[in-house]
Write an enzyme that holds these catalytic residues in place. Structure first.
Site, mmCIF file in Angstrom:
data_model
loop_
_atom_site.group_PDB
_atom_site.id
_atom_site.type_symbol
_atom_site.label_atom_id
_atom_site.label_comp_id
_atom_site.label_asym_id
_atom_site.label_seq_id
_atom_site.Cartn_x
_atom_site.Cartn_y
_atom_site.Cartn_z
ATOM 1 N N ASN A 1 -0.399 11.596 2.427
ATOM 2 C CA ASN A 1 -0.716 12.724 2.730
ATOM 3 C C ASN A 1 -0.359 13.814 1.704
ATOM 4 O O ASN A 1 -0.578 14.356 0.878
ATOM 5 C CB ASN A 1 -0.319 13.344 4.128
ATOM 6 C CG ASN A 1 -0.487 14.608 4.509
ATOM 7 O OD1 ASN A 1 -1.683 14.982 4.634
ATOM 8 N ND2 ASN A 1 0.525 15.647 4.565
ATOM 9 N N THR A 2 1.242 13.649 1.629
ATOM 10 C CA THR A 2 2.080 14.376 0.669
ATOM 11 C C THR A 2 1.653 14.201 -0.635
ATOM 12 O O THR A 2 1.464 15.137 -1.389
ATOM 13 C CB THR A 2 3.428 14.549 1.066
ATOM 14 O OG1 THR A 2 3.945 14.709 2.450
ATOM 15 C CG2 THR A 2 4.394 15.414 0.135
ATOM 16 N N LYS B 1 -3.109 6.462 15.841
ATOM 17 C CA LYS B 1 -1.787 6.248 15.108
ATOM 18 C C LYS B 1 -0.460 6.443 15.844
ATOM 19 O O LYS B 1 -0.314 7.554 16.294
ATOM 20 C CB LYS B 1 -1.862 6.897 14.000
ATOM 21 C CG LYS B 1 -0.391 6.681 12.900
ATOM 22 C CD LYS B 1 -0.139 7.545 11.949
ATOM 23 C CE LYS B 1 1.139 7.181 11.029
ATOM 24 N NZ LYS B 1 1.502 8.166 10.282
ATOM 25 N N GLY C 1 7.251 11.313 2.982
ATOM 26 C CA GLY C 1 6.985 12.766 2.215
ATOM 27 C C GLY C 1 7.974 12.398 1.014
ATOM 28 O O GLY C 1 8.461 13.590 0.106
ATOM 29 N N ALA D 1 3.558 6.012 4.418
ATOM 30 C CA ALA D 1 4.709 6.721 3.881
ATOM 31 C C ALA D 1 5.274 6.273 2.660
ATOM 32 O O ALA D 1 5.612 4.991 2.518
ATOM 33 C CB ALA D 1 5.760 6.967 5.018
ATOM 34 N N GLY D 2 5.916 7.161 1.866
ATOM 35 C CA GLY D 2 6.329 6.809 0.405
ATOM 36 C C GLY D 2 5.775 7.001 -0.644
ATOM 37 O O GLY D 2 6.372 6.958 -1.845
#
Length: 329
Positions: free
Chosen positions: A281-282, A172, A233, A259-260
């Site tokens: 992830n977050t 990635k 995040g 993301a997001g």
């Protein structure tokens, strides 16, 4: 024998001049060697189909092999750079309380790919636990990333080390523009993508939600396009569905929102837009119950994918009653 025989073939009446079963099979546009035939309740050996004569009133069942299973059970796996996966949810490995919690979340998510950062070994205490002790790279695909890199050179160097450490070529790539927004620097990203693909890497690339940039990345050798839904995040969800949809429509490689995502409905939206998958992830790691949230994300990705494949109803400006208004009491 009459010129035209009347037969029952697969439950339907059919008239034919065919003299043998093989001749009938060919008349139907089929190949005798690729079918099985029941003739008047008895299986006709394939080797005898050319010799078995037909008679008026005969009943035949002609079958062949087709793909098994219903639509919902059919294979809906996806492929990137020759690697095939069933799960469309990719999970990160940062921000968890510990490696054990991270491993439990990966299992609950059903993830087959996890992103991993490349960091220096702690030479002052080499006995500390490492990710591989909890998430087996022989069972879960590691996707080395370039998190924290702000130039093409930094990203290229990081992935060269990653390949040396684990032999990975599916990676990635992300090259950040600045620390406040963590938006990608597309000029540096394109530069790194070209170099890495030229060295045999297969880069899945984090990028802006820009259809033009996405196409440029494909031309530079990206094996997957990973537009942000919102800043890394942030948990804000998909901020621009229009451009994500345009990227999906224009891409010839997999597209995954990266993301997001903040909650399960965000993941479902990404999949309903036609994306091949979602990376997060977050949203899982910072949930009050990460393992339960991981399970919710898995179900959301599956639901969004099914909704996309089903084809949603059209949008209307005005109401359309489910029950007819005529005949009211």
């Amino acid at each position: 024998m009459p010129d035209q025989l009347s037969l029952t073939v697969n439950g339907e009446t059919r008239r034919t001049a065919a003299a043998t079963i093989a001749a009938l099979v060919r008349e139907l546009g089929l190949t005798p060697a690729k079918v099985a035939v029941e003739h008047n309740g008895a299986i006709a050996a394939r080797s005898t189909l050319e010799q078995v004569a037909l008679a008026d009133g005969d009943s035949l069942e002609i079958v062949h092999f087709v793909g098994g299973g219903s639509g919902e059970d059919a294979d809906d796996s996806w492929e990137v750079a020759g690697h095939r996966f069933t799960s469309r949810l990719i999970v990160g490995t940062g921000k968890y309380r510990d490696f054990a919690q991270n491993a439990a979340a990966v299992a609950a998510a059903g993830a087959e790919i996890v992103t991993v950062a490349v960091r220096r070994v702690n030479i002052s205490d080499p006995s500390q636990p490492v990710l591989m002790d909890h998430i087996d790279p022989a069972k879960v695909t590691y996707l080395p990333n370039t998190a924290g890199c702000f130039t093409a050179d930094e990203a290229i160097r990081t992935l060269r080390l990653a390949r040396e450490a684990g032999g990975w070529d599916l990676v990635k790539l992300e090259v950040l523009g600045e620390a406040k927004t963590l938006y990608p620097d597309m000029r540096e990203t394109l530069k790194a993508c070209e170099v890495l693909s030229g060295e045999g890497f297969k880069p899945m690339v984090y990028c802006t939600d820009d259809p033009i940039a996405a196409k440029q990345l494909e031309e530079a050798g990206a094996v997957a396009i990973m537009p942000l839904g919102a800043p890394i995040g942030s948990g804000l969800g998909i901020q621009n569905q229009v451009t994500i949809r345009l990227i999906v429509e224009g891409a010839t490689v997999p597209v995954l929102v990266d993301a997001g995502v903040g909650t399960a409905s965000d993941a479902a939206v990404a999949m309903e837009l036609g994306c091949d998958g979602v990376l997060m992830n977050t949203a899982i790691a910072e949930a009050k119950d990460p393992v339960r949230m991981a399970r919710a994300m898995r179900l959301a990705v599956e639901a969004g994918r099914l909704a996309y494949l089903s084809g949603r109803m059209g949008r209307r400006r005005y109401a359309d009653p489910s029950s007819p208004l005529a005949g009211l009491i």
